[in-house]
Scaffold this active site. Structure first.
Site: not given
Length: 267
Positions: A97, A249
């Site tokens: 991320s 994610h």
């Protein structure tokens, strides 16, 4: 686990070193996270690699300074300085991320230090915060507004947003992601990050990165959609793109074995 002062800030890191012949992997976590997010990946990778996992300021156990400049370029330079303190001359970066964007900044700033990059659901193409929000961050006690907003969302809500299979969310995970936010100074650090974060690298800058890059994406990522990964694949000239089904994610937590296999094959 240890702490070192780099450029005026105490940086917490985890170091797993067994053999000087093993390639070095530097792990950088995402926004609102810490090295804790790699807890399932590190035991697999440490068998084949020297691992340096860093808590990026103001997250995890690193210092939440009210004097530090929380720009991506400055955070990247701090991590590079930490790497040099170990006398490593060539390392591989693994970033999740926001950590993926820091990896890209490092590749741009210190191309000779980096061999390869692995980006796990990396952030990309985010602009700088609106000027109105930057100006507001200078208001007295603005950090309380940041704290209130994050508290309203809650750790459990955020985990359900980043993890596709909610059965993976247990008390250990909740506690691990909650712990850094028990220190109120993190909200002051986040307030300064609102002011300092300069935004992600542009397409033009990405195209100048010549390192081999592996992009690993969860197909059900709701935070950084897979379309961002495909766009990064187009802009990074020497990149490979793979996606993982039924994964969100938080890929290091959701499918560490698959991620480790992709990394081993790539490195």
């Amino acid at each position: 686990m240890d702490t070192i002062q780099i450029k005026g800030i105490n940086l917490h890191y985890e170091f797993y070193h067994l053999d000087n012949e093993k390639p070095v992997l530097v792990l950088l976590h995402g926004f609102l996270s810490s090295s804790f997010s790699f807890r399932r990946l590190i035991p697999i990778l440490s068998k084949n690699y020297t691992i340096l996992s860093v808590d990026l300021p103001p997250f995890g156990k690193s210092e939440k300074s009210i004097r530090f400049t929380y720009s991506y370029s400055n955070i990247a330079s701090v991590v590079s300085e930490l790497i040099r303190s170990f006398h490593f001359t060539k390392i591989n970066l693994v970033g999740h991320s926001m950590g993926g964007q820091i990896c890209l900044y490092m590749a741009k700033q210190e191309p000779a230090l980096v061999d390869k990059l692995v980006l796990l659901c990396s952030s990309g193409y985010m602009k700088r915060m609106p000027k109105s929000l930057i100006y507001s961050s200078y208001l007295p006690y603005f950090h309380f507004i940041v704290k209130k907003k994050l508290a309203k969302q809650g750790v459990l809500h955020n985990l359900r947003n980043v993890v596709h299979n909610h059965e993976l969310i247990d008390q250990e995970m909740i506690d691990g992601y909650t712990e850094p936010f028990l220190d109120n100074r993190i909200f002051m650090g986040l307030t300064r990050m609102i002011r300092h974060r300069e935004g992600d690298l542009s397409s033009e800058e990405l195209k100048q990165i010549k390192h081999p890059v592996l992009l690993i994406w969860g197909e059900q990522d709701r935070v950084v959609p897979i379309s961002v990964g495909r766009r990064l694949h187009q802009d990074l000239p020497h990149s490979t793109f793979v996606s993982i089904k039924n994964t969100g994610h938080l890929v290091p937590e959701e499918c560490p074995e698959k991620v480790a296999t992709y990394i081993k094959n790539f490195i």
